[in-house]
Design a protein around this motif. Structure first.
Motif: not given
Length: 222
Positions: A78-103
């Protein structure tokens, strides 16, 4: 459970695998199992110790979970299906949706993000790291739910910098693997060792060395 545990994780513990409301005893059993599995590993844990920590009779565990393996799967699946995947993606959105001038800017945001994630979910993540390699069911779930979705998101970030001609000509999957292994190596060691009182650890030095290693290895300039 850590004081920093997320409220939505506590809510998840109130439901069983079918989404039905857990009894107070079930919830205590799962919380105790997470602590024991995280401390000792699945193989060295006993249902008697889990029962003792939960304040229930050992037979109560087997009324809800047929075997110790069922108890493990009831935590991690359940942690994998309900917690980790949604949270990783939701939390990563803050990082992955931002624009960066450099790697480098992306790496710094990624590192801060993963450190915070580790602090809030260390016990469950420790169980996953210990047990996934030895349980095919968990390994397959991890690959299907987490790896595939996360890789797709990170690939878009990497390809942006590749198109700009700022990276060595390597497959994007290779760049992701090299980046992820280096970043997670730093984050894991920092979390499990660097924060100990007796640790000889200069976090600023280690973080800058990690970023410099990745940037230079990818043929980029800081």
């Amino acid at each position: 459970m850590p004081d920093t545990i997320e409220l939505w994780f506590e809510e998840m513990l109130k439901q069983d695998a079918e989404g039905n409301k857990m009894t107070e005893k079930q919830s205590k059993i799962l919380q105790s199992a997470i602590d024991v599995f995280a401390e000792k590993g699945y193989a060295a844990s006993s249902t008697s110790e889990i029962a003792q920590r939960a304040g229930v009779a050992e037979g109560t565990i087997f009324r809800h979970y047929k075997t110790k393996k069922d108890l493990l799967l009831s935590i991690v699946a359940p942690v994998m299906a309900k917690l980790i995947a949604p949270f990783v993606l939701r939390d990563f959105n803050k990082v992955l949706d931002a624009e960066y001038d450099s790697y480098e800017g992306f790496l710094r945001a990624l590192i801060d993000n993963r450190i915070e994630f580790m602090k809030k979910n260390l016990n469950v993540l420790r169980i996953m790291l210990q047990e996934i390699p030895f349980h095919p069911e968990l390994k397959q779930q991890f690959q299907n739910i987490v790896v595939t979705k996360v890789l797709e998101r990170i690939r878009k970030v990497v390809q942006k910098f590749q198109i700009d001609g700022n990276m060595v000509e390597l497959p994007s999957e290779t760049i992701i693997r090299l980046t992820a292994s280096t970043v997670m190596g730093y984050v894991l060691i920092r979390t499990l060792y660097g924060e100990r009182e007796d640790a000889v650890w200069d976090d600023h030095l280690e973080r800058e060395a990690t970023i410099d290693f990745i940037i230079r290895g990818l043929g980029m300039k800081r």
